[in-house]
Design a protein around this motif. Structure first.
Motif, PDB file in Angstrom:
ATOM      1  N   GLY A 152       0.813  -1.197   0.000  1.00  0.00           N
ATOM      2  CA  GLY A 152       0.000   0.000   0.000  1.00  0.00           C
ATOM      3  C   GLY A 152       0.849   1.250   0.000  1.00  0.00           C
ATOM      4  N   SER A 153       0.200   2.368   0.222  1.00  0.00           N
ATOM      5  CA  SER A 153       0.898   3.648   0.342  1.00  0.00           C
ATOM      6  C   SER A 153       0.281   4.440   1.481  1.00  0.00           C
ATOM      7  CB  SER A 153       0.809   4.443  -0.970  1.00  0.00           C
ATOM      8  OG  SER A 153      -0.538   4.797  -1.240  1.00  0.00           O
ATOM      9  N   ALA A 154       1.066   5.371   1.996  1.00  0.00           N
ATOM     10  CA  ALA A 154       0.605   6.234   3.083  1.00  0.00           C
ATOM     11  C   ALA A 154       1.143   7.638   2.860  1.00  0.00           C
ATOM     12  CB  ALA A 154       1.074   5.702   4.433  1.00  0.00           C
ATOM     13  N   LYS A 155       0.248   8.621   2.945  1.00  0.00           N
ATOM     14  CA  LYS A 155       0.668  10.026   2.877  1.00  0.00           C
ATOM     15  C   LYS A 155       0.908  10.490   4.308  1.00  0.00           C
ATOM     16  CE  LYS A 155      -1.273  13.070   0.132  1.00  0.00           C
ATOM     17  NZ  LYS A 155      -2.243  14.090  -0.397  1.00  0.00           N
ATOM     18  N   VAL A 156       2.109  11.032   4.562  1.00  0.00           N
ATOM     19  CA  VAL A 156       2.501  11.356   5.931  1.00  0.00           C
ATOM     20  C   VAL A 156       3.092  12.758   6.053  1.00  0.00           C
ATOM     21  CG1 VAL A 156       3.004   8.938   6.455  1.00  0.00           C
ATOM     22  CG2 VAL A 156       4.849  10.448   5.714  1.00  0.00           C
ATOM     23  N   GLN A 157       3.125  13.208   7.300  1.00  0.00           N
ATOM     24  CA  GLN A 157       3.943  14.336   7.724  1.00  0.00           C
ATOM     25  C   GLN A 157       4.770  13.814   8.888  1.00  0.00           C
ATOM     26  OE1 GLN A 157       1.973  18.384   6.692  1.00  0.00           O
ATOM     27  NE2 GLN A 157       0.818  17.491   8.349  1.00  0.00           N
ATOM     28  N   ILE A 158       6.077  14.129   8.895  1.00  0.00           N
ATOM     29  CA  ILE A 158       6.959  13.662   9.959  1.00  0.00           C
ATOM     30  C   ILE A 158       7.696  14.857  10.544  1.00  0.00           C
ATOM     31  CG2 ILE A 158       8.934  12.202  10.547  1.00  0.00           C
ATOM     32  CD1 ILE A 158       8.074  10.315   8.279  1.00  0.00           C
ATOM     33  N   TYR A 159       7.578  14.998  11.866  1.00  0.00           N
ATOM     34  CA  TYR A 159       8.201  16.098  12.592  1.00  0.00           C
ATOM     35  C   TYR A 159       9.172  15.528  13.624  1.00  0.00           C
ATOM     36  CZ  TYR A 159       3.827  18.334  11.104  1.00  0.00           C
ATOM     37  OH  TYR A 159       2.753  18.794  10.388  1.00  0.00           O
ATOM     38  N   LEU A 160      10.247  16.269  13.866  1.00  0.00           N
ATOM     39  CA  LEU A 160      11.184  15.957  14.934  1.00  0.00           C
ATOM     40  C   LEU A 160      11.306  17.204  15.796  1.00  0.00           C
ATOM     41  CD1 LEU A 160      13.313  14.144  16.301  1.00  0.00           C
ATOM     42  CD2 LEU A 160      14.978  15.058  14.643  1.00  0.00           C
ATOM     43  N   THR A 161      11.006  17.080  17.094  1.00  0.00           N
ATOM     44  CA  THR A 161      11.168  18.214  18.006  1.00  0.00           C
ATOM     45  C   THR A 161      12.328  17.898  18.947  1.00  0.00           C
ATOM     46  OG1 THR A 161       9.548  17.371  19.593  1.00  0.00           O
ATOM     47  CG2 THR A 161       8.743  18.862  17.881  1.00  0.00           C
TER      48      THR A 161
END
Length: 110
Positions: free
Chosen positions: A98-107
């Motif tokens: 499958g596929s996944a649309k993501v946002q990835i943040y590092l704090t």
């Protein structure tokens, strides 16, 4: 006053199969926290499996001693990382072809 920084490593990226994020140099920070937001998936059964990786030089990587995170469907995952050395990134897999649309943040915090 403590120093902090938030970095957006992926914005609206569509992931398929195995992937890694760009490395992020964070040696100044004492603690970090990942946020992985799954905005949409190609199928309801699609799973995103991710783990934190560490590196002393940004070239050679090993898995951190933190639990692997699993996302099913649209959700947001978050987990802390401590005592990580110099560089951080995420290694992951989108399962079931499958596929996944993501946002990835590092704090990061000092």
């Amino acid at each position: 006053m403590r120093q902090s920084q938030a970095a957006v490593l992926e914005r609206y990226r569509v992931l398929r199969g195995d992937f890694t994020t760009e490395p992020f140099e964070a040696g100044w920070a004492g603690e970090a926290r990942w946020f992985v937001q799954v905005l949409e998936t190609s199928q309801p059964s699609t799973r995103l499996v991710v783990t934190t990786q560490l590196s002393p030089d940004g070239l050679h990587w090993c898995d951190a001693e933190v639990e692997t995170q699993v996302a099913e469907g649209t959700t947001i995952l978050t987990w802390p990382v401590r005592e990580f050395g110099q560089w951080l990134r995420i290694r992951g897999t989108v399962e079931d072809e499958g596929s996944a649309k993501v946002q990835i943040y590092l704090t990061l915090k000092e």
